[in-house]
Design an enzyme around this catalytic site. Structure first.
Site: not given
Length: 242
Positions: A51, A202
């Site tokens: 992400d 991430h």
């Protein structure tokens, strides 16, 4: 006394209901507010998802590691960052990875109006599709925060909401070893339960391009190395839609 007891009982019920609503809005595997894609039924399958990118520092390094092990992952990109660095998104797509919508500005959609939700998703879709030249079908709500209207609007825009069932906690400076430990523990837990693993990681940070994510890259490299024994199959989350 009976009146006080009734008031206390009512307050307790309200508290429980409020807590349940909050749980449903952020707990990744909860389906109370509507159906989301979490993982497949094959305990040997693992999906790496990233992400908050693209990110100048970490995304290219991550692509290099994934290419070395011939693994495809899923990247949920922030539209505002993609506008700044479309070249990075093209590199992700060119390497064969799946790309999903992570909104334009990373708001907490469980507290957003329906108008803002639609704008965040539609604008991000437009940016991604303009660069890639193909429709986007995956969506992950920032912070995992959603409520029924979020999921409804996503589906109206042709997006499948995607959550996760393993968290790397890599947004905190805990180091590659601890990130890896959390991933391995989650994978083992899901295998024992007879389900696949959808790993939340991430490659960027929602506060700006350039977030320090090299510990994530190092943890992913060690994870891939340890699972190249034929007992795991790395997949993109869209394979669980078929």
């Amino acid at each position: 006394m009976n009146t006080l007891a009734a008031i206390a009982a009512g307050a307790g019920a309200i508290g429980l209901a409020t807590g349940g609503m909050l749980y449903a809005s952020v707990w990744p595997t909860s389906q109370i507010y509507g159906r989301t894609l979490v993982a497949g039924s094959d305990p040997g399958e693992i999906a790496l998802t990233f992400d908050d990118g693209p990110n100048d520092s970490a995304t290219p390094a991550l692509l290099e590691v994934l290419a070395r092990y011939n693994v495809r992952a899923t990247f949920f990109s922030i539209g505002g960052f993609v506008r700044e660095r479309p070249d990075l998104l093209r590199a992700v797509a060119a390497a064969g990875h799946a790309i999903g919508n992570h909104t334009m500005t990373h708001p907490k959609l469980s507290f957003s109006s329906a108008t803002q939700i639609r704008r965040e998703l539609a604008e991000c879709n437009a940016v991604l599709e303009d660069i890639l030249g193909k429709p986007i079908c995956l969506f992950r709500p920032p912070f995992g925060a959603r409520r029924p209207v979020v999921l409804r609007i996503a589906r109206e825009l042709g997006l499948t909401p995607v959550m996760w069932n393993v968290t790397g906690y890599d947004w905190s400076p805990i180091g590659a070893e601890k990130i890896l430990g959390k991933l391995e523990a989650g994978i083992a837990r899901n295998r024992a339960a007879g389900q696949g693993s959808n790993l939340l990681l991430h490659d960027g940070g929602h506060l700006g391009i350039g977030a320090p994510r090299m510990d994530t890259v190092r943890a992913v490299e060690r994870l891939l190395k340890s699972h190249m024994d034929g007992h795991a199959s790395f997949v993109t989350v869209d394979s669980w839609m078929r």
